[in-house]
Design a protein around this motif. Structure first.
Motif, mmCIF file in Angstrom:
data_model
loop_
_atom_site.group_PDB
_atom_site.id
_atom_site.type_symbol
_atom_site.label_atom_id
_atom_site.label_comp_id
_atom_site.label_asym_id
_atom_site.label_seq_id
_atom_site.Cartn_x
_atom_site.Cartn_y
_atom_site.Cartn_z
ATOM 1 N N ARG A 248 12.035 -8.446 -21.235
ATOM 2 C CA ARG A 248 11.041 -7.983 -20.269
ATOM 3 C C ARG A 248 9.965 -9.038 -20.044
ATOM 4 N NH1 ARG A 248 8.869 -1.980 -20.932
ATOM 5 N NH2 ARG A 248 11.009 -1.575 -20.271
ATOM 6 N N GLU A 249 9.520 -9.716 -21.121
ATOM 7 C CA GLU A 249 8.524 -10.772 -20.989
ATOM 8 C C GLU A 249 9.067 -11.915 -20.144
ATOM 9 O OE1 GLU A 249 5.366 -10.871 -21.884
ATOM 10 O OE2 GLU A 249 5.570 -8.795 -22.577
ATOM 11 N N PHE A 250 10.335 -12.237 -20.362
ATOM 12 C CA PHE A 250 10.942 -13.309 -19.591
ATOM 13 C C PHE A 250 11.011 -12.925 -18.113
ATOM 14 C CE2 PHE A 250 14.331 -15.806 -17.728
ATOM 15 C CZ PHE A 250 14.100 -17.065 -18.254
ATOM 16 N N LEU A 251 11.292 -11.665 -17.846
ATOM 17 C CA LEU A 251 11.361 -11.189 -16.464
ATOM 18 C C LEU A 251 10.015 -11.357 -15.785
ATOM 19 C CD1 LEU A 251 13.078 -9.892 -14.279
ATOM 20 C CD2 LEU A 251 12.441 -7.662 -15.195
ATOM 21 N N ARG A 252 8.944 -11.019 -16.483
ATOM 22 C CA ARG A 252 7.607 -11.195 -15.918
ATOM 23 C C ARG A 252 7.326 -12.671 -15.659
ATOM 24 N NH1 ARG A 252 5.734 -6.511 -18.933
ATOM 25 N NH2 ARG A 252 5.454 -7.752 -20.804
ATOM 26 N N ALA A 253 7.751 -13.526 -16.601
ATOM 27 C CA ALA A 253 7.504 -14.957 -16.451
ATOM 28 C C ALA A 253 8.252 -15.535 -15.257
ATOM 29 C CB ALA A 253 7.914 -15.683 -17.731
ATOM 30 N N ASN B 16 14.796 -25.652 -7.323
ATOM 31 C CA ASN B 16 16.123 -25.740 -7.938
ATOM 32 C C ASN B 16 16.076 -25.220 -9.373
ATOM 33 O OD1 ASN B 16 18.848 -26.630 -7.342
ATOM 34 N ND2 ASN B 16 18.557 -28.192 -8.886
ATOM 35 N N ASN B 17 15.028 -25.584 -10.096
ATOM 36 C CA ASN B 17 14.860 -25.103 -11.464
ATOM 37 C C ASN B 17 14.754 -23.579 -11.499
ATOM 38 O OD1 ASN B 17 14.857 -27.728 -12.364
ATOM 39 N ND2 ASN B 17 12.648 -27.843 -12.696
ATOM 40 N N TYR B 18 14.011 -23.018 -10.547
ATOM 41 C CA TYR B 18 13.862 -21.564 -10.504
ATOM 42 C C TYR B 18 15.222 -20.891 -10.346
ATOM 43 C CZ TYR B 18 13.432 -16.919 -8.620
ATOM 44 O OH TYR B 18 13.621 -15.573 -8.411
ATOM 45 N N PHE B 19 15.992 -21.317 -9.355
ATOM 46 C CA PHE B 19 17.278 -20.665 -9.089
ATOM 47 C C PHE B 19 18.224 -20.764 -10.289
ATOM 48 C CE2 PHE B 19 16.214 -21.302 -4.474
ATOM 49 C CZ PHE B 19 16.168 -19.953 -4.154
ATOM 50 N N HIS B 20 18.310 -21.940 -10.884
ATOM 51 C CA HIS B 20 19.222 -22.100 -12.016
ATOM 52 C C HIS B 20 18.757 -21.301 -13.229
ATOM 53 C CE1 HIS B 20 20.932 -25.453 -9.685
ATOM 54 N NE2 HIS B 20 21.983 -25.297 -10.452
ATOM 55 N N LEU B 21 17.455 -21.267 -13.466
ATOM 56 C CA LEU B 21 16.911 -20.502 -14.594
ATOM 57 C C LEU B 21 17.133 -19.014 -14.384
ATOM 58 C CD1 LEU B 21 15.278 -20.664 -17.260
ATOM 59 C CD2 LEU B 21 13.205 -20.453 -15.874
ATOM 60 N N VAL C 299 19.421 -17.494 -12.490
ATOM 61 C CA VAL C 299 20.841 -17.157 -12.594
ATOM 62 C C VAL C 299 21.287 -17.171 -14.051
ATOM 63 C CG1 VAL C 299 23.184 -17.894 -12.028
ATOM 64 C CG2 VAL C 299 21.425 -17.881 -10.256
ATOM 65 N N ALA C 300 20.816 -18.146 -14.823
ATOM 66 C CA ALA C 300 21.168 -18.221 -16.240
ATOM 67 C C ALA C 300 20.664 -16.987 -16.988
ATOM 68 C CB ALA C 300 20.582 -19.484 -16.864
ATOM 69 N N PHE C 301 19.464 -16.523 -16.634
ATOM 70 C CA PHE C 301 18.916 -15.316 -17.248
ATOM 71 C C PHE C 301 19.777 -14.109 -16.902
ATOM 72 C CE2 PHE C 301 16.138 -11.560 -16.544
ATOM 73 C CZ PHE C 301 15.792 -11.307 -17.861
ATOM 74 N N LEU C 302 20.127 -13.977 -15.636
ATOM 75 C CA LEU C 302 20.890 -12.823 -15.165
ATOM 76 C C LEU C 302 22.283 -12.752 -15.773
ATOM 77 C CD1 LEU C 302 20.976 -11.675 -11.449
ATOM 78 C CD2 LEU C 302 23.065 -11.795 -12.769
ATOM 79 N N THR C 303 22.895 -13.902 -16.001
ATOM 80 C CA THR C 303 24.284 -13.931 -16.456
ATOM 81 C C THR C 303 24.430 -14.042 -17.970
ATOM 82 O OG1 THR C 303 24.363 -16.332 -16.065
ATOM 83 C CG2 THR C 303 25.129 -14.907 -14.283
ATOM 84 N N GLN C 304 23.338 -14.025 -18.713
ATOM 85 C CA GLN C 304 23.432 -14.145 -20.169
ATOM 86 C C GLN C 304 24.178 -12.953 -20.759
ATOM 87 O OE1 GLN C 304 19.708 -13.243 -22.460
ATOM 88 N NE2 GLN C 304 18.773 -13.178 -20.410
ATOM 89 N N ASP C 305 24.862 -13.174 -21.853
ATOM 90 C CA ASP C 305 25.702 -12.143 -22.470
ATOM 91 C C ASP C 305 24.941 -10.876 -22.825
ATOM 92 O OD1 ASP C 305 27.899 -13.784 -22.235
ATOM 93 O OD2 ASP C 305 27.841 -14.494 -24.317
ATOM 94 N N SER C 306 23.700 -11.026 -23.279
ATOM 95 C CA SER C 306 22.948 -9.866 -23.749
ATOM 96 C C SER C 306 22.569 -8.892 -22.643
ATOM 97 C CB SER C 306 21.676 -10.319 -24.476
ATOM 98 O OG SER C 306 20.841 -11.058 -23.603
ATOM 99 N N LEU C 307 22.738 -9.286 -21.373
ATOM 100 C CA LEU C 307 22.432 -8.390 -20.266
ATOM 101 C C LEU C 307 23.668 -7.765 -19.638
ATOM 102 C CD1 LEU C 307 19.550 -10.129 -18.260
ATOM 103 C CD2 LEU C 307 19.392 -8.394 -20.048
ATOM 104 N N GLN C 308 24.833 -8.125 -20.128
ATOM 105 C CA GLN C 308 26.071 -7.601 -19.532
ATOM 106 C C GLN C 308 26.401 -6.247 -20.153
ATOM 107 O OE1 GLN C 308 26.591 -9.500 -16.912
ATOM 108 N NE2 GLN C 308 24.974 -10.726 -17.872
ATOM 109 N N LEU C 309 25.812 -5.203 -19.595
ATOM 110 C CA LEU C 309 25.845 -3.874 -20.190
ATOM 111 C C LEU C 309 27.246 -3.300 -20.331
ATOM 112 C CD1 LEU C 309 22.808 -2.224 -18.363
ATOM 113 C CD2 LEU C 309 22.843 -3.566 -20.481
ATOM 114 N N GLU C 310 28.149 -3.710 -19.455
ATOM 115 C CA GLU C 310 29.513 -3.175 -19.521
ATOM 116 C C GLU C 310 30.242 -3.590 -20.800
ATOM 117 O OE1 GLU C 310 29.259 -6.990 -17.421
ATOM 118 O OE2 GLU C 310 28.370 -5.032 -17.021
#
Length: 211
Positions: free
Chosen positions: A1-6, A30-35, A37-48
């Motif tokens: 959640r803190e990372f999301l705010r950041a 470019n840094n924003y987009f890559h960061l 996407v990396a946050f969104l695709t991390q294993d710990s967020l893959q709820l399925e």
């Protein structure tokens, strides 16, 4: 959640300070987009990938952060305006990786970015060949790596066809492109499904179709 705010604060700063022609900073965006996407695709967020109980607990406490960050990425892309072309084809791969995440609302909200990329390049060059070449190349490696499914193929086809048909200039080339990508995706999924199949005849058939 803190990372999301950041990451959201990062997005706000970019939009307010580094978007105008005189202050635009390509590397920061470019840094924003890559960061993101990396946050969104991390294993710990893959709820399925979690048990039903754990998934329910995470959703109750945090919601599905993938949809939230995906919406932010989408909005930031559209904020770029005439700067979008500077991210084609470089951002095609990261956006593809994001849209392949198996979350329905995320896919619905972010797949249209592909059409915007097509339209952006077409309006400047009268083609979208750089975008097309890149997505075909990246799709191969992504599906081979285990991403993609039938739902994705159907959404990709329906969403992009709808977008293309709403723009007469892209109707014909857009429909041809969508047919090409969905055909490739279908063959890649078939090939992946039979890689370990003991039916050698069917495996060979899928290989021939893919080639």
């Amino acid at each position: 959640r803190e990372f999301l705010r950041a990451i959201n604060q990062f997005a706000t700063t970019l939009t307010e300070r580094f978007l105008s022609s005189s202050s635009f900073e390509l590397q920061l965006w470019n840094n924003y987009f890559h960061l993101a996407v990396a946050f969104l695709t991390q294993d710990s967020l893959q709820l399925e990938n979690f048990s039903q109980a754990k998934r329910t607990a995470i959703l109750a406490k945090y919601g599905d952060m993938r949809a939230k960050i995906g919406a932010s990425i989408r909005d930031m892309w559209y904020n770029l305006g005439h700067h979008k072309i500077e991210f084609i084809p470089g951002m095609v791969g990261p956006i593809l990786e994001m849209t392949l995440v198996p979350e329905l609302e995320l896919r619905k909200s972010t797949i249209p970015i592909f059409f915007d990329m097509m339209l952006c390049e077409y309006q400047l060059t009268n083609s979208f060949s750089r975008f097309e070449d890149e997505i075909l190349r990246k799709l191969d490696s992504e599906v081979e790596g285990g991403r993609g499914d039938e739902q994705y193929k159907q959404l990709f086809e329906s969403i992009l066809l709808s977008c293309c048909r709403a723009h007469p200039e892209l109707s014909q080339p857009g429909e041809s492109f969508v047919a090409l990508v969905t055909g490739l995706l279908e063959r890649l999924l078939d090939y992946r499904a039979v890689m370990n199949d003991e039916n050698k005849t069917y495996s060979m058939s899928c290989t021939v179709n893919l080639l």
